[in-house]
Design an enzyme around this catalytic site. Structure first.
Site, PDB file in Angstrom:
ATOM      1  N   GLY A  50       0.751  -1.359  -0.289  1.00 17.15           N
ATOM      2  CA  GLY A  50       0.128  -0.515   0.666  1.00 17.15           C
ATOM      3  C   GLY A  50       0.475   1.085  -0.217  1.00 17.15           C
ATOM      4  CD  GLU A  89       0.719  -9.579   0.934  1.00 13.68           C
ATOM      5  OE1 GLU A  89       0.275 -10.197   1.842  1.00 13.68           O
ATOM      6  OE2 GLU A  89      -0.778  -8.483   0.698  1.00 13.68           O
ATOM      7  N   PRO A  90       4.989  -5.322  -0.586  1.00 16.13           N
ATOM      8  CG  PRO A  90       6.632  -4.293  -1.013  1.00 16.13           C
ATOM      9  CD  PRO A  90       5.743  -5.551   0.475  1.00 16.13           C
ATOM     10  NE  ARG A 148      -2.236   2.359 -11.292  1.00 20.32           N
ATOM     11  CZ  ARG A 148      -2.391   3.478 -10.731  1.00 20.32           C
ATOM     12  NH1 ARG A 148      -1.809   4.883 -11.889  1.00 20.32           N
ATOM     13  NH2 ARG A 148      -3.367   4.018  -9.588  1.00 20.32           N
ATOM     14  CB  CYS A 208     -13.806   2.481 -30.836  1.00 24.19           C
ATOM     15  SG  CYS A 208     -12.846   2.109 -31.662  1.00 24.19           S
TER      16      CYS A 208
HETATM   17  N1  LLP Z   1      -1.741  -7.096  -0.839  1.00 26.77           N
HETATM   18  C1  LLP Z   1      -2.231  -7.229  -1.271  1.00 26.77           C
HETATM   19  C2  LLP Z   1      -3.570  -8.268  -0.755  1.00 26.77           C
HETATM   20  C3  LLP Z   1      -3.206  -6.563  -2.106  1.00 26.77           C
HETATM   21  O1  LLP Z   1      -4.409  -6.977  -2.740  1.00 26.77           O
HETATM   22  C4  LLP Z   1      -2.140  -5.614  -3.071  1.00 26.77           C
HETATM   23  C5  LLP Z   1      -2.573  -4.768  -3.961  1.00 26.77           C
HETATM   24  C6  LLP Z   1      -1.090  -5.640  -2.709  1.00 26.77           C
HETATM   25  C7  LLP Z   1      -0.447  -6.333  -1.050  1.00 26.77           C
HETATM   26  C8  LLP Z   1      -0.179  -4.301  -2.908  1.00 26.77           C
HETATM   27  O2  LLP Z   1      -0.505  -3.138  -2.936  1.00 26.77           O
HETATM   28  P1  LLP Z   1       0.638  -1.958  -3.138  1.00 26.77           P
HETATM   29  O3  LLP Z   1       1.956  -2.131  -2.568  1.00 26.77           O
HETATM   30  O4  LLP Z   1       1.136  -2.018  -4.625  1.00 26.77           O
HETATM   31  O5  LLP Z   1       0.175  -0.655  -3.160  1.00 26.77           O
HETATM   32  N2  LLP Z   1      -4.712  -0.950  -9.931  1.00 26.77           N
HETATM   33  C9  LLP Z   1      -4.483  -0.464  -8.777  1.00 26.77           C
HETATM   34  C10 LLP Z   1      -4.090  -0.957  -7.316  1.00 26.77           C
HETATM   35  C11 LLP Z   1      -4.861  -2.187  -6.550  1.00 26.77           C
HETATM   36  C12 LLP Z   1      -4.416  -2.794  -5.865  1.00 26.77           C
HETATM   37  C13 LLP Z   1      -4.829  -3.880  -5.450  1.00 26.77           C
HETATM   38  N3  LLP Z   1      -4.305  -4.989  -4.595  1.00 26.77           N
HETATM   39  C14 LLP Z   1      -3.780   0.488  -9.203  1.00 26.77           C
HETATM   40  O6  LLP Z   1      -3.239   0.879 -10.910  1.00 26.77           O
HETATM   41  O7  LLP Z   1      -3.574   1.400  -8.610  1.00 26.77           O
END
Ligand code: LLP
Length: 418
Positions: A239, A273-274, A312, A346
């Protein structure tokens, strides 16, 4: 930090002029920097070194095998959410004991395969899922390692679609359910309850929502431990936000310092979990200007990448910096005018950027920044467009890590009316 810089007005990826990549592999093209990927992984690992963390890179952010393999070689584990991602994790050489598996909709087949592979643990999102896992493990004569995903009902300041820790979202379980389940774990004899998982959302730039979440986790763990329940894992999810425009996200060190006091109190082996933090600014999308279209209302820069290549902006109205690959001094052939950068798809929602002032001409190359995470991995074949190629700059060389799809690829799994 990232390794995309202008030198004498030419955009480079590490030491390679970006133009070279476009000339070799064509456009649209995703281009990644191995140096940046490694740097981000190492910074996060170093920031949490006192906790000896297992960093499970979130495969969904960018699931290219070369990228997974590069991070696995650095020591990373992987966070997966499907059988397909498990397949990739295996192919990338990730040790089973470094794989964690979230997802609200794991199928029986996926659960069986993950058990068979002896992954580190499931992040369990509901009681019905827990029952299913218990049953499948029982049938297989195994014990399923599990963390319960706790939904802390916390609202981070981010887009609604990527907020996952509010009670109205489909993710995880409320505090009462988690507490009750841990205290009554005998009901699930084939599950080995290891600990707690939380993931409150994505692109979160400040530490406060994480601190609040972990405070709730602390209450939870103290309570169940006081009743004699042993725990051996805390997974704080991903996150972490990055810079797309003018955000001022916390650094890895800021984040670690902000959460360290509560993590010390929780005192459990730590998993992160980055996804975006590692891959987001490690990639650009290269695209060519096809037409400069002036209408009475607006100017459009029609480029050869569309929402199928990079979703995005259309899906979240996300801002991505777009700049010319060559900052040349020559006079623009049109007088400057703010323009929408649009693709060939389109749909009016097909844009990469709105109202950008760019001095570019037809045939010029542009770079869409911050495209390393949730770029290619969210791409599609909409409008029967072939998905783009991906290339990686690694130790001074550039290599193709995914071929551009062919027309045959588009119809590979189809057939004519029998
Ligand atoms: N762990 C879990 C359980 C998750 O669902 C996610 C992302 C992550 C880790 C990794 O999150 P991060 O560190 O990348 O923020 N498509 C969207 C982002 C969706 C994220 C979904 N889950 C975008 O383009 O912003």
């Amino acid at each position: 930090m990232h390794s995309f810089t202008y030198r004498q007005q030419h955009l480079h990826c590490e030491d390679i002029p970006v133009r070279t990549a476009a000339e070799r592999f064509g456009t649209p093209l995703y281009l990644y920097s191995a140096e940046t990927l490694r740097d981000h992984y190492r910074k996060l690992h170093a920031a949490f070194r006192d906790f000896d963390p297992l960093i499970c890179y979130s495969v969904k952010a960018n699931s290219n095998l070369a990228i997974l393999n590069l991070l696995v070689r650095e020591g990373a584990g992987l966070d997966i959410v499907s059988g397909g991602e498990l397949f990739r994790a295996k192919k990338a050489g990730c040790p089973a004991e470094k794989i964690v598996y979230a997802s609200v909709g794991k199928t029986e087949e996926e659960i069986r395969d993950a058990l068979e592979y002896r992954i580190h643990m499931f992040n369990v999102e509901s009681i019905p899922e827990l029952r299913r896992i218990n049953e499948i493990a029982g049938e297989a004569g195994k014990r399923a390692p599990a963390a319960l995903r706790f939904n802390p009902d916390i609202q981070p300041d981010t887009h609604a679609y990527i907020t996952t820790g509010k009670k109205e979202t489909k993710f995880g379980m409320d505090i009462e359910t988690v507490r009750h389940t841990l205290l009554n774990q005998g009901e699930f004899p084939h599950v080995d309850f290891r600990g707690i998982h939380v993931h409150i959302g994505s692109q979160i730039t400040d530490a406060l929502p994480f601190q609040r979440t972990l405070q709730k986790v602390l209450e939870l763990t103290e309570h169940v431990q006081s009743k004699g329940i042993a725990l051996s894992a805390l997974n704080i999810g991903g996150g972490l936000g990055i810079v797309y425009e003018n955000e001022q996200p916390q650094t890895a060190d800021d984040f670690a310092q902000a959460v360290a006091p509560v993590l010390r109190k929780i005192n459990l082996p730590l998993i992160l979990e980055p996804g975006r933090f590692i891959a987001g600014n490690a990639g650009i999308l290269l695209t060519k200007v096809l037409y400069v279209k002036d209408t009475p209302a607006k100017r459009f820069l029609v480029v050869d990448a569309g929402m199928n290549d990079m979703l995005r902006p259309s899906l979240y109205r996300a801002y991505h910096e777009i700049l010319p690959v060559e900052q040349k001094k020559s006079e623009p052939c049109q007088p400057p005018r703010p323009a929408d950068v649009v693709g060939p798809i389109c749909e009016s929602g097909d844009f990469l950027g709105k109202n950008r002032t760019l001095t570019v001409n037809e045939g010029d190359l542009m770079a869409v920044f911050g495209a390393g995470a949730y770029g290619f991995s969210m791409s599609s074949n909409y409008n029967s467009r072939r998905r783009p190629a991906e290339a990686l700059v690694h130790e001074g060389k550039i290599s193709l890590i995914r071929k551009r799809e062919s027309e045959d690829d588009l119809i590979r799994h189809e057939q004519m009316v029998p």
